[in-house]
Scaffold this active site. Structure first.
Site, mmCIF file in Angstrom:
data_model
loop_
_atom_site.group_PDB
_atom_site.id
_atom_site.type_symbol
_atom_site.label_atom_id
_atom_site.label_comp_id
_atom_site.label_asym_id
_atom_site.label_seq_id
_atom_site.Cartn_x
_atom_site.Cartn_y
_atom_site.Cartn_z
ATOM 1 N N MET A 248 -3.243 -6.397 4.433
ATOM 2 C CA MET A 248 -2.214 -6.272 3.399
ATOM 3 C C MET A 248 -2.828 -5.615 2.159
ATOM 4 S SD MET A 248 0.374 -9.424 3.902
ATOM 5 C CE MET A 248 -0.522 -10.644 2.992
ATOM 6 N N ASN B 127 -5.616 -4.711 -0.966
ATOM 7 C CA ASN B 127 -6.450 -5.394 -1.963
ATOM 8 C C ASN B 127 -7.772 -5.794 -1.292
ATOM 9 O OD1 ASN B 127 -6.819 -8.200 -3.932
ATOM 10 N ND2 ASN B 127 -6.540 -6.180 -4.780
ATOM 11 N N HIS C 165 -12.707 -7.806 4.253
ATOM 12 C CA HIS C 165 -11.984 -6.766 5.007
ATOM 13 C C HIS C 165 -12.945 -5.669 5.468
ATOM 14 C CE1 HIS C 165 -8.586 -8.130 2.255
ATOM 15 N NE2 HIS C 165 -8.024 -8.240 3.431
ATOM 16 N N SER D 58 -8.031 -12.316 -1.099
ATOM 17 C CA SER D 58 -7.385 -11.584 -2.196
ATOM 18 C C SER D 58 -6.778 -12.544 -3.205
ATOM 19 C CB SER D 58 -6.288 -10.664 -1.649
ATOM 20 O OG SER D 58 -6.848 -9.776 -0.718
HETATM 21 O O1 PAF Z 1 -3.860 -11.334 7.529
HETATM 22 C C1 PAF Z 1 -3.130 -10.473 6.994
HETATM 23 O O2 PAF Z 1 -3.546 -9.733 6.098
HETATM 24 C C2 PAF Z 1 -1.689 -10.332 7.457
HETATM 25 O O3 PAF Z 1 -1.155 -11.554 7.813
HETATM 26 C C3 PAF Z 1 -1.528 -9.295 8.587
HETATM 27 C C4 PAF Z 1 -2.260 -9.712 9.849
HETATM 28 C C5 PAF Z 1 -2.024 -7.930 8.131
HETATM 29 C C6 PAF Z 1 -0.038 -9.161 8.959
HETATM 30 O O4 PAF Z 1 0.721 -8.763 7.871
#
Ligand code: PAF
Length: 283
Positions: A30, A32, A37, A188
């Protein structure tokens, strides 16, 4: 790195890679982006020839009183970070590309069982929103494998079950949680914490560790759970759950369960934090 925002453009690029026999790993996010990540992207790099990252703040997985509007959107900075870790393709669609008919989605993906209880009980509709958007993203990207963080442990089990039940030809890989020095899991949402809240937040992980250390000597898991809830409450958290579960089914762990996970969700001020720790008990 190529940056696109249409389904057609992602499909075209991924099909071109697949035509020459290359493999594709997918990291849905999502945005940020933080070091956690980027560790998912680094894991993806090792496992496939090309890495696709999506950035999409999915309205379907937020409840009416949750933080959809204030969720940090930092696309330019995120794209720069992804360039640095050598992602190949960034898919950052507008909401209308994913939900052309608004959020009234006729077909939804529900994964009962693992999605019930824990965060599923505290956030009604959340996992239907997650499973639906991940299924859509999988159909759009058509990756060979997809990478998810273990911090969202219940989410990871929901996705594994969905992929298995719906025979999706995608390998799901979980990557361990990255932590700050005091144990706080990177998220985030940590940036919502005030200085005082941040100084307490590491206690969430410390409680998980303390429970994990005691588990093999304790018979009564529910007392251990209540003690941890009380300790968090006394420290100024509003704990939602502290639960010792079977790591695969997420049902309450029994004395003879060998693969366990301890999961916690707690509010600190206006911020909801989650974390977990997995362990194997040798009987
Ligand atoms: O973990 C996340 O960032 C969200 O839940 C995902 C897997 C991208 C789905 O929107």
């Amino acid at each position: 790195m190529l940056q696109v925002n249409t389904i057609a453009a992602v499909r075209e690029q991924v099909a071109a890679w697949h035509r020459v026999g290359d493999t594709v790993a997918f990291v849905p996010t999502m945005g940020n982006l933080h070091a956690g990540h980027l560790a998912l992207v680094a894991a993806a790099r090792k496992l496939a020839d090309h890495v696709v990252v999506s950035i999409f703040v999915n309205p379907l997985q937020f409840g009416p009183n949750e933080d959809f509007d204030r969720y940090p959107r930092t696309l330019a900075e995120d794209a720069a970070k992804l360039e640095q870790v050598e992602a190949d393709l960034l898919f950052a669609p507008p909401v209308e590309e994913i939900y052309p008919h608004g959020q009234v989605v006729a077909t939804k993906v529900d994964v009962p069982g693992v999605s019930e209880g824990l965060c599923g009980a505290m956030r009604p509709g959340h996992f239907v929103g997650v499973a639906t958007v991940v299924a859509k993203l999988f159909n759009i990207v058509q990756p060979d494998l997809a990478i998810f963080g273990e911090k969202d442990f219940q989410q990871l089990q929901v996705i594994r079950k969905m992929v298995n039940d719906l025979c999706m030809p995608i390998e799901i890989v979980g990557v361990s949680t990255m932590r700050e020095a005091d144990g706080l899991a990177l998220s985030s949402r940590n940036q919502y914490l005030s200085t005082e809240e941040r100084s307490k937040a590491g206690m969430l992980y410390q409680q998980l560790r303390a429970a994990a250390d005691q588990l093999s000597e304790r018979d009564d898991f529910s007392t251990l759970e209540s003690e941890a809830m009380k300790a968090l409450h006394d420290a100024g958290f509003e704990p939602e759950y502290f639960a010792i579960r079977n790591a695969e089914t997420l049902l309450p762990a029994e004395k003879d369960t060998s693969e366990l996970v301890i999961l916690v969700a707690a509010r600190l001020g206006n911020t909801r934090l989650i974390d977990n720790i997995s362990l194997s008990l040798v009987k």
